[in-house]
Design an enzyme around this catalytic site. Structure first.
Site, PDB file in Angstrom:
ATOM      1  N   SER A 230      38.907  35.358  55.535  1.00 51.29           N
ATOM      2  CA  SER A 230      38.523  36.401  56.465  1.00 51.29           C
ATOM      3  C   SER A 230      38.186  35.810  57.831  1.00 51.29           C
ATOM      4  O   SER A 230      39.009  35.119  58.425  1.00 51.29           O
ATOM      5  CB  SER A 230      37.359  37.188  55.850  1.00 51.29           C
ATOM      6  OG  SER A 230      37.185  38.411  56.475  1.00 51.29           O
ATOM      7  N   ASP A 457      45.310  44.894  52.578  1.00 54.27           N
ATOM      8  CA  ASP A 457      43.976  44.390  52.891  1.00 54.27           C
ATOM      9  C   ASP A 457      43.320  45.328  53.897  1.00 54.27           C
ATOM     10  O   ASP A 457      43.886  45.604  54.952  1.00 54.27           O
ATOM     11  CB  ASP A 457      44.093  42.970  53.479  1.00 54.27           C
ATOM     12  CG  ASP A 457      42.757  42.273  53.638  1.00 54.27           C
ATOM     13  OD1 ASP A 457      41.790  42.912  54.091  1.00 54.27           O
ATOM     14  OD2 ASP A 457      42.679  41.076  53.322  1.00 54.27           O
ATOM     15  N   HIS A 485      40.701  42.542  49.701  1.00 54.40           N
ATOM     16  CA  HIS A 485      40.518  41.650  50.846  1.00 54.40           C
ATOM     17  C   HIS A 485      40.624  40.206  50.391  1.00 54.40           C
ATOM     18  O   HIS A 485      39.833  39.751  49.570  1.00 54.40           O
ATOM     19  CB  HIS A 485      39.154  41.927  51.471  1.00 54.40           C
ATOM     20  CG  HIS A 485      38.861  41.138  52.701  1.00 54.40           C
ATOM     21  ND1 HIS A 485      39.813  40.845  53.655  1.00 54.40           N
ATOM     22  CD2 HIS A 485      37.703  40.582  53.143  1.00 54.40           C
ATOM     23  CE1 HIS A 485      39.254  40.157  54.623  1.00 54.40           C
ATOM     24  NE2 HIS A 485      37.979  39.970  54.333  1.00 54.40           N
TER      25      HIS A 485
END
Length: 516
Positions: A230, A457, A485
Site C-alpha cells: 500500500s 483493489d 487490498h
C-alpha cells in the site's frame, strides 16, 4: 471516516490489519535533501560528511520481550538539511534468519498507512506469516517511520476529542454542517501543531526513505531488500528514486501512483471503493442473510444509501456511549472492503443496523480507526494526516472547491463519492506547508523491481500499479485478478510463488504474469 489512506493493516487484523487513504501520499519532498550516497556502498565514507556520524553509529540490540525478536533504536537527523541540529530516535526490530540455507541479508517490511506500525506488523504477522523459505534466509526487519508508533509519534487529539471528530457529518447538507466539518478539520490540525509541532515538518516520505538507507548501512547490507504494501509502495519507490544503485529486491504490493496530484488520487480511490462495493454487493445479494436484498448490485447500492440517510437523520444505539450515525456507519462499510474475508461480518453488521443495533458497524469503524476498548486511539490517524499533508499539496483548500468537484466524485461512486470528496478537505488547515509534489518516478539504474496490482483493489486501484510499473525503468507488473487490498500472502499460490522466487533468487516474474 478520516482521511482515506491506502493502509494495509485491517486485512491482517480482521484476520492483522488494511485500511484507507484521502490526501493519500504521492509526492516527494525535496526541501533540504542532500544528494544520494554513492550507489551500492554501505560505508560511512560514501555518504555526505555531515551524515557520517549517523551512518557510523552502533546498534545495541536487546530482547524485545516478544519471543524471538530483538529491538534497538537508531538516531537520525530531525532535519536532513541541518544534520548538525536536533536528532530523533527511531525504533527498530528484527527476527534473525532461521535457516536452513545461506542468509541473503535483511528484509525490511512496511505495511502501509502512512502511519501503520511496521514493528507491529513484523511482530504480529510478517515474521510469522511470511513463507518459511523467506524467513529462513532473511533477517526480518522493521523500522517504525518517524512520527509513527514507537518512533516519536505524532499526537493530535485526546480519546474523547477523537470520538467527537469521527462522528462529525462528512456529507454536509447545508452551510452550518459544512462549517462544522471544516471546523473539525481545523481543530484536528491545531491539535497536531500544539502537541507535535516540532516533528510535523519532518515526517515526509523522503525523510523516512533516507532513514531506511541509514538502517540498511547499519545492518551491514550493501543493498536494500524490501517488501512494502500500500503506502509502503510509495515509500519503496521513493527509496529507489533516491538510491537506485542500492536497490536490491523490492516488492511493491498494492501500488500507489506517485505522479497523481491529491484530488485525482482521491477521485481514483473513490472509484476503487465503488468497484469493491459492487463486487461485495454482487456476492451479498446471493446470500440469505444479505440486508441489501436479492436484486442487482445497483439495487443493493440504493438500499445502502437509504440506510446511510436514515442514520444521518436518526443515529441508532450501539451498546456504547456513542451512537451510530452516517459517518461511523460509512467508515465501517469501507473498512470491510479491504478484505473479502470481512464480508460475512459486514453482512451481519448491516443486518443488525437495520434492526436498530449499530454495534457491528461501530466495531468495524473502531478497527479502522484503531480505537482501543478503553477509548484511546493509536497514533495511526495522526501520523497518516501528518505525512499525507506534508507529501502533497491539499486536494482542496476550501469548501467551495469541494462543492465544485462533487459531481465528479459522485459519478465515480454514487455510494461513497460525496463523503470521499468532503474528506479530502482535511489538509486545508494544515499548519505546515507541503514539501512534495506529484511526479513520475523512474529510478534509472535500479535492479529489477516487482510491482503488484489487484484488479479490484479498493484503496490502491489496479491502474496505479500499471502506472508505477510503467514509470520505473526496471519495473515488472505482477497482476492478481481478484478482490481485496494487496495480494502477497492472501491466498494466491501463483502470487506467492512468483514473489518468493524473486525474493530468494532475484528472478522477477515474466512480464504480463497474471494470477488468480
Amino acid at each position: 471516516m478520516h482521511t482515506r489512506r491506502p493502509l494495509r493493516t485491517l486485512a491482517l487484523v480482521l484476520g492483522t490489519v488494511g485500511l484507507l487513504a484521502s490526501g493519500c501520499s504521492g509526492g516527494s519532498s525535496t526541501t533540504g535533501s542532500p544528494s544520494p550516497a554513492r550507489a551500492g556502498s554501505a560505508s560511512p565514507s560514501a555518504v555526505p560528511e555531515a551524515l557520517e556520524p549517523f551512518y557510523a553509529q552502533h546498534l545495541s540490540w536487546r530482547d524485545c520481550g516478544v519471543p524471538g525478536f530483538q529491538c534497538t533504536t537508531m538516531k537520525a537527523p530531525l532535519d536532513y538539511a541541518k544534520p548538525e541540529g536536533d536528532s530523533i530516535k527511531l525504533a527498530v526490530s528484527r527476527k534473525k534468519a532461521t535457516g536452513p540455507g545461506k542468509r541473503i541479508g535483511s528484509l525490511l517490511v512496511n505495511p502501509g498507512g502512512p502511519g501503520g506500525s511496521a514493528i507491529g506488523y513484523l511482530q504480529g504477522y510478517a515474521a510469522i506469516g511470511y513463507p518459511a523459505p523467506v524467513r529462513a534466509r532473511y533477517d526480518m526487519v522493521a523500522i517504525d517511520p518517524r512520527g509513527v508508533a514507537r518512533s516519536e509519534p505524532v499526537e493530535c487529539l485526546t480519546g474523547p476529542q477523537m470520538d467527537a471528530y469521527t462522528q462529525v457529518d462528512q456529507t454536509p447538507d447545508d452551510r452550518a454542517e459544512i462549517a462544522k466539518l471544516s471546523g473539525a478539520f481545523e481543530t484536528f490540525a491545531t491539535g497536531c501543531e500544539k502537541r507535535s509541532g516540532e516533528i510535523l515538518p519532518h515526517v515526509s516520505t523522503v525523510e523516512t526513505a533516507r532513514d531506511m538507507d541509514m538502517l540498511r548501512a547499519l545492518l551491514g547490507d550493501e543493498r536494500l531488500h524490501y517488501v512494502g504494501a500500500s503506502y509502503g509502495t510509495f515509500l519503496g519507490a521513493t527509496y529507489a528514486e533516491l538510491f537506485p544503485g542500492r536497490v536490491g529486491r523490492l516488492v511493491l504490493d498494492g501500488a500507489m501512483d506517485p505522479s497523481l496530484p491529491s484530488a485525482e488520487m482521491n477521485r481514483d480511490q473513490t472509484a476503487g471503493f465503488e468497484t469493491a462495493f459492487t463486487s461485495f454487493a454482487e456476492d451479498c445479494v446471493k446470500k440469505k442473510d444479505c440486508l441489501l436484498g436479492t436484486g442487482s448490485a445497483d439495487d443493493a447500492a440504493d438500499r445502502l444509501k437509504r440506510l446511510f440517510a436514515d442514520l444521518d437523520a436518526k443515529p441508532i444505539p450501539t451498546g456504547d456511549s456513542r451512537r451510530l450515525g452516517e459517518s461511523l456507519a460509512t467508515t465501517g462499510v469501507i473498512a470491510a472492503m479491504y478484505d473479502e474475508t470481512a464480508w460475512p461480518q459486514l453482512r451481519e453488521a448491516l443486518a443488525g443496523a437495520e434492526k436498530g443495533d449499530g454495534s457491528g458497524l461501530l466495531s468495524l469503524a473502531d478497527s479502522y480507526y484503531e480505537r482501543e476498548p478503553n477509548g484511546t486511539y493509536t497514533n495511526l490517524m495522526y501520523a497518516n494526516a501528518a505525512v499525507n499533508c506534508l507529501d502533497l499539496p491539499p486536494a482542496f483548500t476550501s469548501p467551495e472547491a469541494v462543492t465544485r468537484a462533487l459531481p465528479t466524485f459522485e459519478k465515480a461512486s454514487p455510494v461513497f463519492g460525496r463523503g470521499f470528496a468532503w474528506a479530502a478537505l482535511n489538509c486545508a488547515h494544515w499548519p505546515v506547508p507541503p514539501t512534495g509534489t506529484a511526479h513520475r518516478i523512474k529510478a534509472e539504474g535500479a535492479a529489477p523491481i516487482v510491482v503488484v496490482g489487484t484488479t479490484r483493489d479498493p484503496a490502491t486501484p489496479y491502474k496505479w500499479a500499471q502506472s508505477l510499473a510503467g514509470q520505473l525503468s526496471s519495473g515488472t507488473l505482477l497482476t492478481y485478478e481478484g478482490d481485496g487490498h494487496t495480494a502477497y500472502g492472501r491466498g494466491s499460490d501463483c502470487i506467492d510463488t512468483a514473489i518468493n522466487t524473486y525474493l530468494l533468487d532475484g528472478t522477477p516474474p515474466k512480464p504480463g504474469t497474471k494470477c488468480t
